[in-house]
Scaffold this active site. Structure first.
Site, PDB file in Angstrom:
ATOM      1  N   ARG A   1      57.713  -7.695  24.920  1.00 42.17           N
ATOM      2  CA  ARG A   1      57.420  -7.160  23.592  1.00 42.17           C
ATOM      3  C   ARG A   1      58.258  -5.908  23.335  1.00 42.17           C
ATOM      4  O   ARG A   1      58.916  -5.786  22.310  1.00 42.17           O
ATOM      5  CB  ARG A   1      55.936  -6.803  23.467  1.00 42.17           C
ATOM      6  CG  ARG A   1      55.603  -6.143  22.117  1.00 42.17           C
ATOM      7  CD  ARG A   1      54.168  -5.703  22.027  1.00 42.17           C
ATOM      8  NE  ARG A   1      53.252  -6.826  22.174  1.00 42.17           N
ATOM      9  CZ  ARG A   1      52.514  -7.043  23.245  1.00 42.17           C
ATOM     10  NH1 ARG A   1      52.576  -6.213  24.258  1.00 42.17           N
ATOM     11  NH2 ARG A   1      51.712  -8.074  23.305  1.00 42.17           N
TER      12      ARG A   1
ATOM     13  N   ASN B   1      61.394  -5.739  20.604  1.00 38.84           N
ATOM     14  CA  ASN B   1      61.357  -4.803  19.484  1.00 38.84           C
ATOM     15  C   ASN B   1      62.553  -3.865  19.494  1.00 38.84           C
ATOM     16  O   ASN B   1      63.181  -3.621  18.462  1.00 38.84           O
ATOM     17  CB  ASN B   1      60.062  -3.991  19.513  1.00 38.84           C
ATOM     18  CG  ASN B   1      58.946  -4.706  18.804  1.00 38.84           C
ATOM     19  OD1 ASN B   1      58.916  -4.769  17.597  1.00 38.84           O
ATOM     20  ND2 ASN B   1      58.039  -5.289  19.564  1.00 38.84           N
TER      21      ASN B   1
ATOM     22  N   SER C   1      54.364 -10.559  28.530  1.00 35.62           N
ATOM     23  CA  SER C   1      54.214 -10.127  27.136  1.00 35.62           C
ATOM     24  C   SER C   1      54.433  -8.620  27.029  1.00 35.62           C
ATOM     25  O   SER C   1      55.043  -8.130  26.088  1.00 35.62           O
ATOM     26  CB  SER C   1      52.830 -10.507  26.613  1.00 35.62           C
ATOM     27  OG  SER C   1      51.839  -9.761  27.266  1.00 35.62           O
TER      28      SER C   1
END
Lengths: 156, 340
Positions: B214, B218, B210
Site C-alpha cells: 500500500r 501510493n 498489504s
C-alpha cells in the site's frame, strides 16, 4: 520492482531504529511528560488550596477587623463617658467652690458689717456720752446714766 | 531534461525510476551497475544504495531529532522544539492507547519510529524530482532515487519486520492457541483443518503484503505524477506552441541558463518594485506576464504551478500513508496479543 538484498538491509536498519527509539527516546520523553503532568496537577491543586486558604484568611481578617472596630468603638464610648464624667465632676467642683467662696465672702461681709456696726455703735455711744457729758457736765452720775446711754446705743 | 520525442520521454521516466545499484554481477563481480540492464542481471544479490542510504540517513535524522529532544526533556516549561516533539509523541501515544490493549513496551516506540521515519521518507517526494538526480549526475552518480518509500524493498522490509513481530508475539502470548487459531478457524471441525489452515495463512500473509505494498503503491504513483508533470512542463517550455514558439524564434533551441537567470531577476525586480510601492499591482502582473510569455516561461510557470498543486495535495497523502502504516502496525500487533 525487483526485490533484492535491500530488503534485508532495510529490515536491519528498521530493527536498529526501533531499538534505539525504545531505549533512548520514548521512555525518556514520556516520563518527562508524565512527570510534568503530575507537576501541573499538583500545581493546580496547590493553587486551589491557596485560594481556599486565602478565602479563609480573608474571612478571618474581616472578623478580626470587626472585633477590633467593636473594641475601638467601646473604648471611644468609655472615653467619652469618662470625659463627660470629668467635665461634670469639674463643674460640680467649680460650683461647690463658687458656693463656698460666696458663703465665705458673705460671712466676711456680714462680719465686716457687724464690726462696722459695733464700731459705729461704740463711736456713737462715745459721742453720745461725750455729748451728754458736755450737756450735763459733772452733775450727772456716770454710772446711772451709762445704762441709759447703752440702751440708747443698742437701739441705734 | 526531457526531450520532445517519445523515445527520450520513456528514457527520462526510466532513468527516474532506476535505482543506484551495487551488487554481484554474474560476469563483472561486485560493483555498481551501469544501467538498468546490468542492474537486472544482478538479480537478488544487489543493494539499492540510494534507497538504503536515504532511508538510513532519514532514520538517523529521526534518531538525532528525538534523541536531542529526549536529552532536553524537562518537567519544567518545554521549549518550542520540545513542544513539537512532545506533540508527536502524545499523538502516537494516544493512537497506541486507542487501538492497542495489551501490555507491551515495544509497541509505542515502534509506532513512533514507523510514523516519523515513513513520513520523512515520503517527504522526500516533495523535493523537486529533477533536482537531486541532476546534481548527483553532475557529481558523477548516474542514478538516484531519493524517495526510499517508492522502493518496494524498503516498504516490504518494514512490513516484514512488523510481520516477524506479529508472529513472535502471537506465539509468545497465545502459544498453542495460535496454532488453534490457524487450524480451527473459521470452521470449528477437524475435517476442515486444511481449508482453515489455507484461509488463515492467506489472511495472515495478506497483512504484511498489504501493509508494504500500500505504502509503495501510493508513493510510487505520487512520484510518477511528479515525473509526468515535470515532463509536461519541460515540453511546454521547449515545444512549438505559442509562447514557446516565439521564444524558440528569438533565442533558438539552446538557451543559456544565464538567460533564465536574467528573466528570473527581471520578474523579481518587477515584484520588488511593486512591494516598494513604485508601480501598481495590476501593472506588476501585466509586466510579469509579458516577461514570462516572451521568455517562454509561462508554460514552465504553469508546470511549476501544477507541481506545486500536486505537492500540496501530496502533503496530505504522505502524512496519511505514514499514519495508516503506523495504525495498521498497531492493530496487527494488537491482534497478535488478543487471545480468543
Amino acid at each position: 520492482m525487483n526485490i533484492n538484498l535491500t530488503l534485508f538491509g532495510q529490515m536491519v536498519t528498521f530493527a536498529f531504529f526501533v531499538w534505539f527509539c525504545m531505549k533512548f527516546v520514548w521512555p525518556i520523553i514520556l516520563q518527562a511528560m508524565e512527570e510534568r503532568q503530575q507537576k501541573i496537577a499538583d500545581g493546580l491543586d496547590a493553587a486551589d488550596r491557596a485560594v481556599r486558604d486565602l478565602d479563609a484568611a480573608q474571612s478571618k481578617v474581616s472578623d478580626q477587623l470587626k472585633e477590633a472596630k467593636q473594641a475601638a468603638a467601646g473604648i471611644i464610648d468609655q472615653a467619652n463617658k469618662r470625659a463627660n464624667q470629668i467635665v461634670d465632676e469639674a463643674k460640680e467642683q467649680a460650683t461647690a467652690e463658687g458656693e463656698r467662696l460666696k458663703v465665705a465672702a458673705q460671712a466676711e461681709i456680714e462680719q465686716e458689717v457687724n464690726r462696722a456696726k459695733e464700731e459705729l455703735r461704740a463711736t456713737v455711744a462715745g459721742l453720745a456720752i461725750a455729748g451728754a457729758e458736755k450737756v450735763l457736765e459733772a452733775s450727772i452720775d456716770e454710772k446711772a446714766n451709762k445704762a441709759i446711754v447703752d440702751k440708747l446705743a443698742a437701739e441705734l | 531534461m526531457a526531450g520532445e520525442n517519445p523515445a527520450s520521454t520513456t528514457e527520462y521516466i526510466q532513468h527516474h525510476l532506476q535505482n543506484l545499484v551495487y551488487g554481484n554481477h554474474p560476469e563483472n563481480g561486485w560493483g555498481f551497475a551501469h544501467g538498468a540492464q546490468e542492474a537486472a542481471e544482478m538479480g537478488f544479490m544487489a543493494f539499492h544504495v540510494d534507497s538504503l542510504a536515504w532511508s538510513l540517513g532519514l532514520g538517523l535524522i529521526f534518531c538525532w531529532m528525538f534523541r536531542s529532544a529526549a536529552k532536553r526533556a524537562t518537567t519544567g516549561v518545554p521549549s518550542g522544539f520540545l513542544n513539537f516533539i512532545e506533540l508527536i509523541v502524545e499523538f502516537i501515544d494516544g493512537s497506541v492507547k486507542d487501538s492497542f490493549h495489551g501490555v507491551n513496551k515495544m509497541v509505542a516506540p515502534l509506532a513512533l519510529t514507523i510514523f516519523v521515519w515513513v513520513f520523512l521518507m515520503n517527504l522526500m517526494d516533495l523535493i523537486p524530482v529533477d533536482l537531486i538526480p541532476y546534481l548527483m549526475a553532475k557529481a558523477g552518480v548516474g542514478y538516484q532515487k531519493i524517495v526510499p518509500s517508492t522502493d518496494p524493498n524498503i516498504t516490504m522490509g518494514m512490513a516484514l519486520g512488523v510481520f516477524i513481530l506479529m508472529l513472535y508475539y502471537s506465539i509468545k502470548i497465545k502459544g498453542t492457541g495460535f496454532i488453534k487459531e490457524l487450524t480451527m478457524h473459521p470452521f470449528n471441525h477437524w475435517a476442515f483443518i486444511p481449508v482453515n489452515l489455507f484461509m488463515e495463512t492467506v489472511g495472515l500473509l495478506a497483512k504484511p503484503f498489504s501493509l508494504g505494498l500500500r505504502l509503495f503503491g501510493n508513493m510510487y504513483a505520487g512520484e510518477m505524477i511528479f515525473i509526468l508533470i515535470a515532463m509536461m512542463f519541460a515540453a511546454g517550455a521547449g515545444g512549438g506552441i505559442a509562447a514557446g514558439g516565439i521564444h524558440a524564434q528569438i533565442f533558438g533551441e539552446h538557451t543559456s541558463f544565464l538567460f533564465w537567470l536574467a528573466v528570473f531577476a527581471l520578474v523579481c525586480g518587477v515584484c520588488w518594485l511593486n512591494l516598494k510601492g513604485k508601480i501598481s499591482t495590476g501593472k506588476t502582473v501585466l509586466i510579469a506576464a509579458i516577461i514570462m510569455t516572451l521568455s517562454g516561461g509561462l508554460f514552465a510557470f504553469a508546470g511549476g504551478l501544477m507541481q506545486w498543486g500536486w505537492a500540496v495535495f501530496h502533503i496530505l497523502v504522505i502524512t496519511l500513508q505514514a499514519f495508516i502504516f503506523m495504525v495498521l502496525t498497531i492493530v496487527y500487533l494488537s491482534m497478535a496479543h488478543e487471545d480468543h
